[in-house]
Design an enzyme around this catalytic site. Structure first.
Site, PDB file in Angstrom:
ATOM      1  CG  ASP A   1      -6.921   3.660 -12.151  1.00  0.00           C
ATOM      2  OD1 ASP A   1      -6.233   2.628 -12.183  1.00  0.00           O
ATOM      3  OD2 ASP A   1      -7.264   4.223 -11.095  1.00  0.00           O
TER       4      ASP A   1
ATOM      5  CG  ASP B   1     -10.824  -3.060  -4.180  1.00  0.00           C
ATOM      6  OD1 ASP B   1      -9.588  -3.158  -4.123  1.00  0.00           O
ATOM      7  OD2 ASP B   1     -11.482  -3.243  -5.210  1.00  0.00           O
TER       8      ASP B   1
END
Length: 241
Positions: free
Chosen positions: A9, A130
């Site tokens: 990330d 998500d």
């Protein structure tokens, strides 16, 4: 055999991890993204999951130079998510070296655009779903829309959807185990789609359980950074090791 996909990330060109997708709960790690990616590739992973957190928040890619550097350093597949809001951004991501692109917000908010991308790029496109409290979260997980995962998959399946990454936000970065029943249900309901487990992986046992249930891919992030799982632990699932 389940495929291991390590996560990197990115914020401002650095490796970070969030907790439950909260930008206020950020932990920065010392290793450079390129060095971390090389470490994963050298260990035998076939694909790396890259998330542009700055891009997800801004609505446009913000870490493409880092993507270019990683693509120049490794030969494995690179899936990229974050900030892909239009065709120009998608092309920029591919031009920078991504082999696959993940679209979440666009798929939920502008499904006709994602349909056109599926038509153009086929299996290079991955649906990102998500989930928070049963609803799809968008725009860097900062907003929610009343759309279910099942509805999204059903819409795109006839158009060639083959991969979907499902992240349970409540488990993300918590090291408390994945939402295994969710992935079992989805894989059974949509056998033509390869679902990637994302969020909550805390141990090798979590991965063994998912593998034994026939799930096809799993993203491992914080557990690697925090040494709950080592690359050596993953060798049984790394055919190129």
């Amino acid at each position: 055999m389940i495929q291991i996909i390590p996560a990197i990330d990115l914020m401002e060109g650095r490796c970070v991890r969030l907790t439950k997708g909260d930008y206020g709960q950020k932990k920065v790690y010392d290793g450079s993204p390129v060095d971390v990616a090389k470490q994963y590739a050298d260990a035998g992973v076939q694909r790396i999951h890259l998330v542009d957190l700055d891009g997800a928040k801004a609505g446009e890619p913000r870490n493409l130079k880092t993507l270019e550097a990683i693509a120049g350093a490794v030969s494995c597949q690179l899936e990229w998510g974050g900030g892909i809001a239009n065709s120009e951004a998608l092309q920029a991501v591919f031009d920078a070296g991504a082999t696959h692109a993940i679209a979440g917000s666009v798929a939920a908010l502008r499904p006709e655009r994602f349909e056109s991308w599926l038509s153009c790029y086929g299996s290079r496109m991955i649906l990102g779903a998500d989930v928070r409290d049963g609803q799809i979260a968008v725009k860097g997980w900062l907003e929610q829309v009343p759309v279910s995962i099942d509805a999204l998959v059903e819409r795109f399946l006839p158009l060639g959807l083959r991969e979907c990454i499902v992240t349970d936000i409540s488990r993300d970065g918590m090291l408390q185990g994945p939402s295994t029943p969710l992935y079992q249900r989805l894989q059974k309901a949509f056998p033509k789609v390869s679902f990637t487990v994302s969020g909550g992986i805390s141990s090798v046992e979590d991965i063994r359980t998912l593998d034994s249930l026939g799930l096809q891919k799993v993203i491992v992030g914080k557990a690697l950074y925090e040494q709950h799982i080592t690359l050596k632990d993953l060798k049984e699932w790394l055919p190129n090791a």
